[in-house]
Design an enzyme around this catalytic site. Structure first.
Site, mmCIF file in Angstrom:
data_model
loop_
_atom_site.group_PDB
_atom_site.id
_atom_site.type_symbol
_atom_site.label_atom_id
_atom_site.label_comp_id
_atom_site.label_asym_id
_atom_site.label_seq_id
_atom_site.Cartn_x
_atom_site.Cartn_y
_atom_site.Cartn_z
ATOM 1 N N GLY A 60 -62.439 -6.882 -17.477
ATOM 2 C CA GLY A 60 -62.663 -8.177 -16.829
ATOM 3 C C GLY A 60 -63.771 -8.179 -15.797
ATOM 4 O O GLY A 60 -63.874 -9.120 -15.017
ATOM 5 N N TYR A 77 -65.163 -23.352 -23.190
ATOM 6 C CA TYR A 77 -64.845 -23.485 -21.759
ATOM 7 C C TYR A 77 -66.031 -23.800 -20.871
ATOM 8 O O TYR A 77 -66.092 -23.379 -19.717
ATOM 9 C CB TYR A 77 -64.032 -22.323 -21.183
ATOM 10 C CG TYR A 77 -64.074 -20.975 -21.842
ATOM 11 C CD1 TYR A 77 -62.920 -20.474 -22.442
ATOM 12 C CD2 TYR A 77 -65.219 -20.188 -21.842
ATOM 13 C CE1 TYR A 77 -62.915 -19.226 -23.024
ATOM 14 C CE2 TYR A 77 -65.217 -18.925 -22.434
ATOM 15 C CZ TYR A 77 -64.058 -18.452 -23.019
ATOM 16 O OH TYR A 77 -64.055 -17.217 -23.585
ATOM 17 N N TYR A 98 -68.588 -11.710 -26.964
ATOM 18 C CA TYR A 98 -67.854 -12.916 -27.384
ATOM 19 C C TYR A 98 -68.769 -13.958 -28.013
ATOM 20 O O TYR A 98 -68.573 -15.155 -27.832
ATOM 21 C CB TYR A 98 -67.045 -13.494 -26.195
ATOM 22 C CG TYR A 98 -66.142 -12.457 -25.566
ATOM 23 C CD1 TYR A 98 -64.989 -12.033 -26.227
ATOM 24 C CD2 TYR A 98 -66.462 -11.862 -24.349
ATOM 25 C CE1 TYR A 98 -64.176 -11.051 -25.676
ATOM 26 C CE2 TYR A 98 -65.651 -10.878 -23.799
ATOM 27 C CZ TYR A 98 -64.511 -10.480 -24.469
ATOM 28 O OH TYR A 98 -63.723 -9.500 -23.927
ATOM 29 N N CYS A 115 -71.151 -30.346 -37.032
ATOM 30 C CA CYS A 115 -70.661 -31.726 -36.981
ATOM 31 C C CYS A 115 -69.556 -31.937 -35.962
ATOM 32 O O CYS A 115 -68.420 -32.262 -36.316
ATOM 33 C CB CYS A 115 -70.197 -32.145 -38.366
ATOM 34 S SG CYS A 115 -71.538 -32.048 -39.536
ATOM 35 N N GLU A 173 -61.004 -0.752 -19.068
ATOM 36 C CA GLU A 173 -61.327 -1.314 -20.386
ATOM 37 C C GLU A 173 -62.405 -2.395 -20.317
ATOM 38 O O GLU A 173 -62.143 -3.561 -20.589
ATOM 39 C CB GLU A 173 -60.078 -1.968 -20.981
ATOM 40 C CG GLU A 173 -58.877 -1.074 -20.997
ATOM 41 C CD GLU A 173 -57.623 -1.807 -21.440
ATOM 42 O OE1 GLU A 173 -56.893 -1.238 -22.253
ATOM 43 O OE2 GLU A 173 -57.380 -2.946 -20.986
ATOM 44 N N GLY A 204 -65.345 -4.741 -21.488
ATOM 45 C CA GLY A 204 -65.875 -5.259 -22.759
ATOM 46 C C GLY A 204 -67.145 -6.026 -22.460
ATOM 47 O O GLY A 204 -68.265 -5.554 -22.651
ATOM 48 N N ARG A 255 -68.607 -20.323 -26.688
ATOM 49 C CA ARG A 255 -68.097 -20.273 -25.305
ATOM 50 C C ARG A 255 -68.425 -21.530 -24.495
ATOM 51 O O ARG A 255 -67.685 -21.900 -23.606
ATOM 52 C CB ARG A 255 -68.606 -19.023 -24.581
ATOM 53 C CG ARG A 255 -68.033 -17.723 -25.166
ATOM 54 C CD ARG A 255 -68.360 -16.503 -24.307
ATOM 55 N NE ARG A 255 -67.681 -16.530 -23.037
ATOM 56 C CZ ARG A 255 -68.243 -16.850 -21.874
ATOM 57 N NH1 ARG A 255 -69.521 -17.146 -21.819
ATOM 58 N NH2 ARG A 255 -67.526 -16.863 -20.776
HETATM 59 C C1 LIG Z 1 -60.192 -8.753 -23.297
HETATM 60 C C2 LIG Z 1 -59.563 -7.558 -22.726
HETATM 61 C C3 LIG Z 1 -60.339 -6.597 -22.062
HETATM 62 C C4 LIG Z 1 -61.821 -6.770 -21.833
HETATM 63 O O1 LIG Z 1 -62.133 -7.850 -21.039
HETATM 64 P P1 LIG Z 1 -63.663 -8.089 -20.605
HETATM 65 O O2 LIG Z 1 -63.626 -9.315 -19.802
HETATM 66 O O3 LIG Z 1 -64.446 -8.257 -21.854
HETATM 67 O O4 LIG Z 1 -64.085 -6.883 -19.834
HETATM 68 C C5 LIG Z 1 -59.704 -5.468 -21.611
HETATM 69 N N1 LIG Z 1 -58.384 -5.282 -21.789
HETATM 70 C C6 LIG Z 1 -57.608 -6.173 -22.428
HETATM 71 C C7 LIG Z 1 -56.181 -5.903 -22.611
HETATM 72 C C8 LIG Z 1 -58.170 -7.337 -22.912
HETATM 73 O O5 LIG Z 1 -57.388 -8.234 -23.525
#
Ligand SMILES: *Cc1c(COP(=O)(O)O)cnc(C)c1O
Length: 425
Positions: free
Chosen positions: A236, A322, A380, A350, A278, A280, A318
């Site tokens: 996140g 949102y 994403y 469309c 984690e 992403g 996206r």
């Molecule tokens: C989506 C997600 C992430 C990654 O989130 P990012 O905002 O892309 O860094 C990590 N852990 C879990 C469990 C997620 O669902």
């Protein structure tokens, strides 16, 4: 971003964007591989400077492809998956199953069986129901974490806020569900309780929620005498889509978070856990741009200007989903004698909501055949792409120090109908 004009033409990591668009066609997603490697290395560097035991697990939902898996392998990353498809991609990319973590609030029986068969290293259990299900399906012991909701508030969009008590994800530490999961797991034959996981939300720019979660979670662990080996803090970490966004400060932020971890562990006389994170979005988002070709330019006198591009919500969801904001720039540099005009950059699908950017300044001279680049589209975007209106998913290329390589080909028209079955009378 290593995006700049040279002789009035946009270059990305030293490559001419017009040439790439001409060669590979548009819409085209272009990644700077070096940026992704640098981000992975920054996370490793900051964790290794504070901890002995840690791992950095890439959330593959942000963007996955066989070549991406390869890159993760080369950078000592681990991988998160949430479906058979993401797991299959990782395994086909040659990733060691023992370094894969399986997440999700509704892993199906088929998915769990597939993951068990492949030898996935860690299951993140999301509900009491999954405790029973996984224990029944596993024939030998597997390592598990439980996903908890620490109940801390985060400042982000409702759709990407996940750590609160009222959520489809995880089990609350406040209402007793998470505790029940630990007790239930302890009674099973096949589940090894290794620790806890939480993911507070996405696009967070402030370490405070992570710090607060540590306090909440360690108080809870201590209250119930629960011992953990692994603490997974989720992802996140925020990125910068436009200049209004604040990036998560990786070095300073982890200094703060891990100082708090050391404090709570000392307070309760505990050893430091193996820390997992984690990321992403923070690895992939700012590494890519999407290039489109301009088609219809429509002026509604005194009202607005619509600049239509040859993609839209099929590869850029996206903003419709949102209201996410992006910077959009011309690929041919705007010269000093040309004024900027505010335009709505819209897709060709469309839906009236198929908008890529509202009120974006673009050269008044923009016309059919020009290219525009949407920045920060590495996370994403491709992974959320759809075939609405039978749009073909775009091609993806990586720019590396060794040159340009195509890592995903553009979908063909035949691939759009390959699963259709025509019933002959
Ligand atoms: C989506 C997600 C992430 C990654 O989130 P990012 O905002 O892309 O860094 C990590 N852990 C879990 C469990 C997620 O669902």
């Amino acid at each position: 971003m290593t995006l700049e004009y040279h002789n009035d033409k946009l270059q990305f990591r030293g490559q001419d964007v017009t040439n790439l668009a001409d060669q590979y066609g548009t819409p085209l997603i272009i990644y700077d591989e070096v940026h992704m490697r640098d981000m992975m290395r920054r996370f490793h560097a900051v964790l290794s400077s504070h901890l002995e035991n840690y791992s950095v697990s890439y959330a593959s939902k942000a963007f996955t492809a066989l070549q991406m898996i390869n890159l993760l392998k080369e950078e000592d990353m681990e991988i998160d998956v949430v479906s058979s498809g993401e797991l299959y991609t990782a395994i086909k990319g040659g990733f060691s199953p023992s370094l894969i973590k399986f997440h999700g609030n509704n892993k199906t029986v088929e998915e769990l069986e597939f993951a068990l068969e492949q030898g996935v290293g860690l299951f993140i259990i999301d509900s009491l129901d999954e405790v029973r299900l996984l224990n029944d399906l596993a024939h030998s012991p597997v390592d598990v974490l439980i996903r908890v909701n620490p109940g801390v508030d985060v400042d982000t969009h409702e759709f990407i806020s996940t750590g609160q008590t009222d959520s489809k994800f995880g089990m609350s530490i406040v209402d007793g569900t998470a505790l029940k999961a630990v007790i239930d797991i302890d009674k099973t034959e096949n589940l090894n309780f290794k620790g806890i996981h939480y993911h507070l939300g996405s696009q967070l720019s402030d370490p405070a929620p992570f710090v607060n979660a540590l306090t909440a979670v360690y108080d809870w662990l201590n209250d119930h005498e629960i011992e953990i080996e692994i603490l997974n803090m989720g992802g996140g970490f925020g990125v910068r889509y436009t200049e209004d966004d604040i990036r998560f400060p990786i070095e300073e932020g982890f200094e703060e978070i891990l100082t708090q971890l050391k404090t709570v562990c000392a307070q309760y006389d505990l050893e430091l856990p193996h820390v997992m994170i984690e990321p992403g979005r923070s690895i992939a988002a700012e590494a890519a741009v999407t290039v489109y070709e301009v088609g219809t330019v429509k002026d509604i006198p005194g009202v607005s200007r619509y600049v239509s591009i040859n993609g839209g919500m099929s590869d850029h969801i996206r903003t419709p989903l949102y209201g996410a904001e992006y910077d959009i720039i011309p690929v041919k540099k705007q010269t000093d004698d040309v004024e900027s005009v505010s335009a709505h950059v819209v897709g060709k699908l469309c839906e009236s909501g198929d908008i890529v950017g509202k009120n974006k300044p673009l050269p008044s001279t923009i016309e059919r055949g020009d290219y525009v680049a949407v920045k920060t589209t590495g996370a994403y975007h491709y992974s959320m792409a759809s075939n609405y209106n039978q749009m073909q998913k775009p091609a993806v290329i990586f720019i590396s120090p060794h040159g340009v390589k195509q890592v995903i080909k553009r979908q063909t028209l035949d691939q759009l109908i390959q699963n259709d079955v025509l019933i002959e009378e």
